[in-house]
Motif scaffolding. Structure first.
Motif, short mmCIF file in Angstrom:
data_model
loop_
_atom_site.label_atom_id
_atom_site.label_comp_id
_atom_site.label_asym_id
_atom_site.label_seq_id
_atom_site.Cartn_x
_atom_site.Cartn_y
_atom_site.Cartn_z
N UNK A 154 129.69 26.43 31.30
CA UNK A 154 130.45 25.95 32.44
C UNK A 154 129.58 25.08 33.35
N UNK A 155 128.30 25.42 33.49
CA UNK A 155 127.43 24.60 34.32
C UNK A 155 127.30 23.20 33.74
N UNK A 156 127.17 23.09 32.42
CA UNK A 156 127.09 21.76 31.79
C UNK A 156 128.37 20.97 32.05
N UNK A 157 129.52 21.64 31.98
CA UNK A 157 130.79 20.96 32.30
C UNK A 157 130.75 20.36 33.70
N UNK A 158 130.29 21.13 34.67
CA UNK A 158 130.27 20.67 36.06
C UNK A 158 129.24 19.57 36.28
N UNK A 159 128.11 19.64 35.57
CA UNK A 159 127.10 18.57 35.67
C UNK A 159 127.67 17.27 35.13
N UNK A 160 128.33 17.34 33.97
CA UNK A 160 128.88 16.14 33.34
C UNK A 160 130.01 15.53 34.17
N UNK A 161 130.74 16.36 34.91
CA UNK A 161 131.80 15.86 35.79
C UNK A 161 131.26 15.31 37.10
N UNK A 162 129.98 15.53 37.36
CA UNK A 162 129.39 15.08 38.63
C UNK A 162 129.72 15.99 39.80
N UNK A 163 130.08 17.23 39.52
CA UNK A 163 130.48 18.16 40.58
C UNK A 163 129.31 18.94 41.16
#
Length: 478
Positions: A135-144
């Motif tokens: 989930x952290x990687x998802x948020x990093x890739x989204x710029x969140x």
């Protein structure tokens, strides 16, 4: 005796600790807090249930409180990476307790929950982010979220992150964190690959070890019961009935197996829930909350719950399936006997699981006491279906083990009468294996005699097997 006050922790943290059961530091806490407060990297090895969260959490929060200003939009100061949602929830809850009365902001991001809500929680940044890697990687890739100002990295249950294949995700995440940071790594076991992580991410670390790696909590009474796969559910039923009112955890190897066992136990009158990777985060939280409140007698889980469940009322752990990673045994049984309490662990060993048992005994450096049945003979082990191989039996529907394993016990469906002799109706009959185990324990074991009487028309025995070991005709049970 060392006190938290003597360790030099912030008065705000000491005040928050007054509302908890933490009165004096445990050995891992007393040895870890000073070097972490001094800014050193640290590798901590300790048994489950010894207070590792406070060991890294209290000094980390002490250092964050000294900063005194907000982290900034989407930025975080400290990142705690964990392998499971349950462990993330446990750490988040502990940190919220430790920071009562302060402005420290704690955020948790895990899979199975709304990514948009989690992104919204990070808009103004956070002092501490507790996260699962995916989930952290998802948020990093989204710029969140940004890790550019992250000065602290904690890897909790690092060995389990290796088991679950998170090493590649860790490498991706670490690229976004400044090289100049404080890194802390905590674990209960010490597999060889963890040295690679330590060498890669820790700089001149202090090593704190309060018990030999892989050693379970001392107050856990352990034992093994040899039993054919098809008889395990009825055996578990009998053990559960021996301890009414005492909560238990039963571990299975697969998600499907967890659901199937939970369904059978529910049919037999137990209040039971199941958690595993296919459950949504809301479902897992609801079931765990119900278990913690005493609304459930039994929680059936896969190894996803072997770490992160901190429920002091759990008195019994049943390894319904032996873990295929021996280190997971230590974490499973660490769900009981927490914070100095006592507990018991019983492992159900089928013929095909003797290899898993031997691997566990190797890391324990001693054999598990036999409390039922007897070790399986070599020919029985050789002819047994391997774990995951379809054997044609549902939980609670007994079949004879290969070449003379115990049979009968679970052949009847819930609510129906067992055919054949009375011994076939329950797993407490006359089939206890000679030479091994407690005569008062439920039966099982490799040497249990084959039943010869009570054949049904057509030559079938009550256990569902024809004379000579042939399979019954007709479709397999589903």
């Amino acid at each position: 005796m060392t006190t938290f006050d003597a360790l030099g922790l912030s008065p705000k943290i000491l005040k928050a600790l007054e509302t908890t059961s933490l009165k004096t530091p445990t050995p891992i806490q007393a040895q870890s807090i000073p070097p972490i407060m001094a800014g050193r990297d640290l590798m901590g090895l300790a048994q489950t249930g010894t207070g590792k969260t406070a060991a890294f959490g209290l000094p980390l929060l002490h250092r964050i409180l000294d900063i005194g200003h907000p982290p900034g939009p989407k930025n975080i100061r400290a990142l705690i990476l964990v392998p499971t949602r349950e462990l993330a929830t446990q750490i988040r809850d502990n940190f919220l307790t430790f920071t009562q009365g302060t402005a420290v902001k704690i955020v948790m991001v895990v899979g199975g929950a709304s990514v948009n809500r989690q992104a919204q929680a990070l808009v103004r940044g956070a002092d501490v982010l507790v996260a699962t890697p995916g989930r952290l990687i998802d948020l990093i890739e989204r710029g969140d979220v940004s890790l550019e100002k992250c000065g602290y990295l904690v890897l909790d249950e690092a060995d389990h992150m290796l088991d679950m294949g998170f090493i590649h995700a860790l490498r991706r995440i670490a690229k976004h964190i400044p090289v100049r940071r404080q890194t802390l790594m905590f674990s209960a076991t010490m597999p060889k690959d963890i040295d690679e992580i330590a060498a890669t991410y820790l700089r001149d670390p202090v090593k704190v070890q309060v018990a030999p790696p892989g050693k379970p909590a001392e107050k856990v009474t352990q034992g093994v019961h040899y039993i054919p796969n098809g008889d395990k559910a009825r055996l578990l039923e009998e053990y559960l009935k021996k301890h009414p009112g005492e909560q238990a955890l039963a571990f299975t190897r697969t998600k499907h197996g967890a659901d199937k066992l939970a369904k059978v136990l529910a049919q037999w009158g137990f209040q039971v829930g199941a958690i595993h990777g296919n459950r949504s985060q809301n479902q897992r939280d609801r079931i765990l909350t119900e278990f913690k409140s005493g609304g459930l007698d039994v929680l059936v889980a896969t190894d996803v719950a072997a770490r992160g469940i901190d429920i002091p009322t759990v008195r019994h752990v049943y390894n319904y399936d032996m873990p295929n990673v021996p280190e997971n045994y230590v974490h499973r049984i660490g769900r009981t006997a927490r914070a100095g309490a006592e507990g018991s662990s019983i492992s159900f060993c089928a013929p095909a699981e003797m290899g898993e048992l031997q691997a566990i005994e190797k890391i324990l450096k001693k054999p598990l006491p036999v409390i039922g049945g007897a070790p399986w003979a070599a020919d029985v082990i050789a002819s047994a279906p391997k774990p995951g191989q379809r054997s044609g039996a549902k939980p609670g529907q007994g079949r004879s083990g290969p070449r003379g394993g115990g049979q009968g016990g679970g052949g009847a469906r819930p609510g129906s009468k067992a055919s054949g002799s009375k011994a076939a109706a329950k797993p407490g009959g006359s089939q206890a294996a000679p030479g091994g185990g407690n005569p008062n324990a439920p039966r099982g074991g490799a040497q249990a005699p084959r039943r010869t009487g009570g054949q049904k028309p057509g030559g079938q025995t009550p256990g569902g097997q024809r004379p000579g070991g042939q399979r019954p005709t007709g479709p397999r049970p589903r």
